[in-house]
Design a protein around this motif. Sequence first.
Motif, PDB file in Angstrom:
ATOM      1  N   GLY A 330      50.525   1.794 -42.914  1.00 33.00           N
ATOM      2  CA  GLY A 330      50.377   1.781 -44.358  1.00 33.00           C
ATOM      3  C   GLY A 330      49.189   2.623 -44.751  1.00 33.00           C
ATOM      4  O   GLY A 330      48.395   3.044 -43.896  1.00 33.00           O
ATOM      5  N   PRO A 331      48.995   2.877 -46.041  1.00 32.50           N
ATOM      6  CA  PRO A 331      47.841   3.652 -46.479  1.00 32.50           C
ATOM      7  C   PRO A 331      46.570   2.813 -46.416  1.00 32.50           C
ATOM      8  O   PRO A 331      46.606   1.591 -46.265  1.00 32.50           O
ATOM      9  N   SER A 332      45.442   3.478 -46.541  1.00 37.08           N
ATOM     10  CA  SER A 332      44.156   2.798 -46.570  1.00 37.08           C
ATOM     11  C   SER A 332      43.158   3.655 -47.315  1.00 37.08           C
ATOM     12  O   SER A 332      43.332   4.868 -47.451  1.00 37.08           O
ATOM     13  N   THR A 333      42.119   3.005 -47.817  1.00 36.40           N
ATOM     14  CA  THR A 333      41.011   3.720 -48.445  1.00 36.40           C
ATOM     15  C   THR A 333      39.711   3.235 -47.812  1.00 36.40           C
ATOM     16  O   THR A 333      39.693   2.229 -47.096  1.00 36.40           O
ATOM     17  N   LEU A 334      38.639   3.945 -48.108  1.00 36.44           N
ATOM     18  CA  LEU A 334      37.338   3.640 -47.509  1.00 36.44           C
ATOM     19  C   LEU A 334      36.286   3.644 -48.602  1.00 36.44           C
ATOM     20  O   LEU A 334      36.275   4.530 -49.462  1.00 36.44           O
ATOM     21  N   SER A 335      35.414   2.646 -48.599  1.00 38.26           N
ATOM     22  CA  SER A 335      34.330   2.597 -49.580  1.00 38.26           C
ATOM     23  C   SER A 335      33.438   3.822 -49.434  1.00 38.26           C
ATOM     24  O   SER A 335      33.358   4.436 -48.369  1.00 38.26           O
ATOM     25  N   ALA A 336      32.754   4.160 -50.503  1.00 33.89           N
ATOM     26  CA  ALA A 336      31.927   5.369 -50.501  1.00 33.89           C
ATOM     27  C   ALA A 336      30.840   5.326 -49.442  1.00 33.89           C
ATOM     28  O   ALA A 336      30.434   6.367 -48.911  1.00 33.89           O
ATOM     29  N   ASP A 337      30.351   4.123 -49.105  1.00 30.12           N
ATOM     30  CA  ASP A 337      29.302   4.028 -48.088  1.00 30.12           C
ATOM     31  C   ASP A 337      29.854   3.995 -46.672  1.00 30.12           C
ATOM     32  O   ASP A 337      29.107   3.914 -45.698  1.00 30.12           O
ATOM     33  N   GLY A 338      31.198   4.054 -46.527  1.00 32.68           N
ATOM     34  CA  GLY A 338      31.824   4.101 -45.210  1.00 32.68           C
ATOM     35  C   GLY A 338      31.788   2.786 -44.459  1.00 32.68           C
ATOM     36  O   GLY A 338      32.087   2.746 -43.257  1.00 32.68           O
ATOM     37  N   ARG A 339      31.510   1.671 -45.141  1.00 26.49           N
ATOM     38  CA  ARG A 339      31.327   0.398 -44.453  1.00 26.49           C
ATOM     39  C   ARG A 339      32.451  -0.609 -44.707  1.00 26.49           C
ATOM     40  O   ARG A 339      32.450  -1.680 -44.111  1.00 26.49           O
ATOM     41  N   THR A 340      33.369  -0.313 -45.629  1.00 26.39           N
ATOM     42  CA  THR A 340      34.497  -1.219 -45.870  1.00 26.39           C
ATOM     43  C   THR A 340      35.789  -0.424 -45.887  1.00 26.39           C
ATOM     44  O   THR A 340      35.925   0.542 -46.651  1.00 26.39           O
ATOM     45  N   LEU A 341      36.701  -0.837 -45.041  1.00 25.09           N
ATOM     46  CA  LEU A 341      38.010  -0.212 -44.935  1.00 25.09           C
ATOM     47  C   LEU A 341      39.024  -1.106 -45.640  1.00 25.09           C
ATOM     48  O   LEU A 341      39.061  -2.317 -45.401  1.00 25.09           O
ATOM     49  N   TYR A 342      39.833  -0.527 -46.516  1.00 22.83           N
ATOM     50  CA  TYR A 342      40.827  -1.293 -47.260  1.00 22.83           C
ATOM     51  C   TYR A 342      42.219  -0.952 -46.739  1.00 22.83           C
ATOM     52  O   TYR A 342      42.680   0.188 -46.891  1.00 22.83           O
ATOM     53  N   LEU A 343      42.875  -1.923 -46.138  1.00 21.67           N
ATOM     54  CA  LEU A 343      44.205  -1.725 -45.572  1.00 21.67           C
ATOM     55  C   LEU A 343      45.255  -2.192 -46.560  1.00 21.67           C
ATOM     56  O   LEU A 343      45.235  -3.354 -46.989  1.00 21.67           O
ATOM     57  N   VAL A 344      46.185  -1.322 -46.911  1.00 18.67           N
ATOM     58  CA  VAL A 344      47.278  -1.684 -47.808  1.00 18.67           C
ATOM     59  C   VAL A 344      48.479  -2.081 -46.967  1.00 18.67           C
ATOM     60  O   VAL A 344      48.904  -1.323 -46.078  1.00 18.67           O
ATOM     61  N   CYS A 345      49.020  -3.263 -47.246  1.00 15.23           N
ATOM     62  CA  CYS A 345      50.154  -3.791 -46.481  1.00 15.23           C
ATOM     63  C   CYS A 345      51.331  -4.006 -47.425  1.00 15.23           C
ATOM     64  O   CYS A 345      51.234  -4.805 -48.371  1.00 15.23           O
TER      65      CYS A 345
END
Length: 423
Positions: A330-345
């Motif tokens: 699935g797609p994902s995004t990353l916080s600007a500080d590179g410390r939180t990965l958001y996984l779309v399910c």
Amino acid sequence: MAMQKWFGEARLGIFVHWGIYAVDGVAESWAFYDGTVTHEQYMNQLHGFTASRYDPHAWAELFARAGAGYAVLTAKHHDGVALFDTRHSDLSVVRRTPAGRDLVAGYADALRERGLKVGLYFSHSDWSHPDYATVRHPAPQEVPVNDSRFSTPPEGREDPARWDRYLDFRAAQVREVAELFRPDLLWFDGEWERSEEQWQMDALARDVVSLLPETVLNARLTGHGDYATPEQGLPVEPPEGPWELCLTVNDSWGHQHTDDNHKSVGQLVRCFTETIGMGGNLLLAVGPREDGTIPQAQADRLLGLGTWITRHAEAVHGTVAGLPPGHHYGPSTLSADGRTLYLVCFGTPHETVSVRGLSTPVKRVTVLGNGDVLAHRVTGGLGHVPGVLWIDAPTGGQVDPHATVLAVELDADLDVYRGRGRQ
């Protein structure tokens, strides 16, 4: 030109194709170009274009509730009909339709009042202008659609002097748009019909930048744009640099009475998340009726998308492209500080959600929107080759009907392994 920060942060824009073509519900400009109707029949729609229920503030409110950061309105399409009060032609809704007024000014004011950026579409080509079909593309075989009397003169009948006159006309109208409305974004189109040199894009770009030094320009100002504009299909490989996917809610750009093949909210969420997961914006198109109202079926879908975005705003705004393909289903995004990965399910995850090649240790995983913590563990791994991260699948009320987002908090900056393992 320099890309403005707001564009990358917006993530969603609304594309508004509105013009006289909504009267009969025919394809915008193309209906007469390809012979579906005659030019006379097409232009007869001028008499039925009223804008009688046009409420730009209602548009702005709808777009804001959809989660958009900007909108783009067709100030002038290929048919040559201007939605603004141009001094250089009488072919406008101000002078030739019952609407009888400039429709762009109210739109620009309403968007700005609602905190949205103002985009305007302008076509280089004008298939109704008497001086337009006076030169041929130097490589017409590359664009077969150019074979029309509305864009190309008969063999041996080119008239460069008239073409230069047309370029003066186009430049004058672009300056009008720039000076009257000061758009935050200028969205050009119609560039395929001539070469960059024929269009004199260098001169046009200099003119635009001198008037609007901070305005974002799309790449159809050939050789000078700030971002790419693929349309109607998500690219497998994203364009280099900033980009925007142009997509219709149904199958039509403008209002067509019989087109009820609308994408579902779930499909729009999927298109949106896949786009931002590759670092792009989604420019989602709606087609108002001739009276200025946006069909309820389209408004409902914008609101549905907006509800999803509001609930998952943390994964949308202030993020960049996430994992490369192959690490997560699935797609994902990353916080600007590179410390939180958001996984779309998408759908309902079963048992576990897995991430491959994640080298950075994980501190915590939560369900975005309700904060529930999900257990996680890593299995395998050898030396510099990381194991597989397994996250317990969300269940019940943790699952979003369109797409569930898991926030993976990392112990350091995101680092992924892209190698082939031990050979």
